[in-house]
Scaffold this motif. Structure first.
Motif, PDB file in Angstrom:
ATOM      1  N   LYS A  30       1.472  -6.187   0.200  1.00 21.26           N
ATOM      2  CA  LYS A  30       0.246  -5.725   0.858  1.00 21.26           C
ATOM      3  C   LYS A  30      -0.484  -4.772  -0.079  1.00 21.26           C
ATOM      4  N   VAL A  31      -1.782  -4.991  -0.230  1.00 22.10           N
ATOM      5  CA  VAL A  31      -2.610  -4.069  -0.995  1.00 22.10           C
ATOM      6  C   VAL A  31      -2.987  -2.890  -0.104  1.00 22.10           C
ATOM      7  N   GLN A  32      -3.189  -3.169   1.165  1.00 21.50           N
ATOM      8  CA  GLN A  32      -3.462  -2.157   2.187  1.00 21.50           C
ATOM      9  C   GLN A  32      -2.482  -2.402   3.326  1.00 21.50           C
ATOM     10  N   GLU A  33      -1.956  -1.349   3.896  1.00 22.80           N
ATOM     11  CA  GLU A  33      -0.982  -1.506   4.982  1.00 22.80           C
ATOM     12  C   GLU A  33      -1.649  -2.038   6.250  1.00 22.80           C
ATOM     13  N   GLN A  34      -2.833  -1.537   6.575  1.00 26.07           N
ATOM     14  CA  GLN A  34      -3.540  -1.947   7.796  1.00 26.07           C
ATOM     15  C   GLN A  34      -4.501  -3.093   7.494  1.00 26.07           C
ATOM     16  N   PRO A  35      -4.742  -3.964   8.473  1.00 30.30           N
ATOM     17  CA  PRO A  35      -5.700  -5.049   8.249  1.00 30.30           C
ATOM     18  C   PRO A  35      -7.136  -4.520   8.198  1.00 30.30           C
ATOM     19  N   ASN A  36      -8.005  -5.299   7.585  1.00 27.33           N
ATOM     20  CA  ASN A  36      -9.448  -5.053   7.630  1.00 27.33           C
ATOM     21  C   ASN A  36      -9.960  -5.760   8.871  1.00 27.33           C
ATOM     22  N   CYS A  37     -10.910  -5.157   9.567  1.00 26.58           N
ATOM     23  CA  CYS A  37     -11.434  -5.776  10.788  1.00 26.58           C
ATOM     24  C   CYS A  37     -12.945  -5.659  10.864  1.00 26.58           C
ATOM     25  N   LEU A  38     -13.566  -6.709  11.371  1.00 21.52           N
ATOM     26  CA  LEU A  38     -14.963  -6.711  11.792  1.00 21.52           C
ATOM     27  C   LEU A  38     -14.918  -7.069  13.263  1.00 21.52           C
ATOM     28  N   GLY A  39     -15.033  -6.086  14.109  1.00 18.59           N
ATOM     29  CA  GLY A  39     -14.851  -6.322  15.544  1.00 18.59           C
ATOM     30  C   GLY A  39     -13.418  -6.729  15.796  1.00 18.59           C
ATOM     31  N   ASP A  40     -13.233  -7.872  16.477  1.00 12.36           N
ATOM     32  CA  ASP A  40     -11.894  -8.377  16.775  1.00 12.36           C
ATOM     33  C   ASP A  40     -11.329  -9.289  15.681  1.00 12.36           C
ATOM     34  N   TYR A  41     -12.117  -9.581  14.660  1.00 11.48           N
ATOM     35  CA  TYR A  41     -11.679 -10.478  13.583  1.00 11.48           C
ATOM     36  C   TYR A  41     -11.016  -9.637  12.494  1.00 11.48           C
ATOM     37  N   CYS A  42      -9.696  -9.801  12.327  1.00 13.82           N
ATOM     38  CA  CYS A  42      -8.935  -8.972  11.390  1.00 13.82           C
ATOM     39  C   CYS A  42      -8.201  -9.842  10.370  1.00 13.82           C
ATOM     40  N   TRP A  43      -8.109  -9.343   9.140  1.00 14.34           N
ATOM     41  CA  TRP A  43      -7.418 -10.043   8.063  1.00 14.34           C
ATOM     42  C   TRP A  43      -6.694  -9.037   7.182  1.00 14.34           C
ATOM     43  N   TYR A  44      -5.701  -9.530   6.437  1.00 14.53           N
ATOM     44  CA  TYR A  44      -4.918  -8.685   5.533  1.00 14.53           C
ATOM     45  C   TYR A  44      -5.278  -8.975   4.084  1.00 14.53           C
ATOM     46  N   LEU A  45      -5.290  -7.930   3.286  1.00 17.81           N
ATOM     47  CA  LEU A  45      -5.474  -8.047   1.844  1.00 17.81           C
ATOM     48  C   LEU A  45      -4.096  -7.952   1.196  1.00 17.81           C
ATOM     49  N   LEU A  46      -3.702  -9.036   0.519  1.00 18.77           N
ATOM     50  CA  LEU A  46      -2.413  -9.111  -0.164  1.00 18.77           C
ATOM     51  C   LEU A  46      -2.642  -9.331  -1.654  1.00 18.77           C
TER      52      LEU A  46
END
Length: 123
Positions: free
Chosen positions: A94-110
């Motif tokens: 994981k590059v960031q522990e928490q996901p990125n989100c735009l409203g309810d749409y969330c994704w992870y940066l790996l």
């Protein structure tokens, strides 16, 4: 009337330090077999020629990765949390522990084993 795409096909090329090693990670990630090794190039492609996903070519280069990728892949999957866990198990981090989100749409940066960033997002 022909509605087939008339433009060029897309092949993704990713520079790397160790093509064969990184090919194992991306082959497992994308479910692409490693089809050929030609000098500094390792070629991965979908199993089915009708699959519209692009080929991935890993190009072994002498210089290390410098900074954030200018372009990256997004993997759209049905189960984001499950896929992130699977990818962490085969060498991603994981590059960031928490996901990125735009409203309810969330994704992870790996990042892959060589630090190339990619995202895992809902399909």
């Amino acid at each position: 009337m022909n509605i087939a795409p008339s433009g060029p096909g897309i092949v993704m090329v990713l520079d790397c330090a160790d093509g064969p090693r990184l090919a194992e990670f991306w082959s497992a990630t994308l479910n692409y077999p490693i089809t050929r090794q030609v000098e500094q190039f390792t070629i991965l492609r979908p199993v089915d020629d009708a699959d519209p996903r692009p080929q991935l070519i890993l190009q072994q280069v002498p210089e290390p990765k410098g900074v954030k990728n200018r372009m990256h892949m997004d993997l759209h999957v049905g189960d984001v949390e499950g896929e992130v866990s699977r990818l962490l198990g085969i060498g991603a981090r994981k590059v960031q522990e928490q996901p990125n989100c735009l409203g309810d749409y969330c994704w992870y940066l790996l990042a892959d084993p060589e630090g190339n960033e990619f995202c895992v997002a809902p399909a």
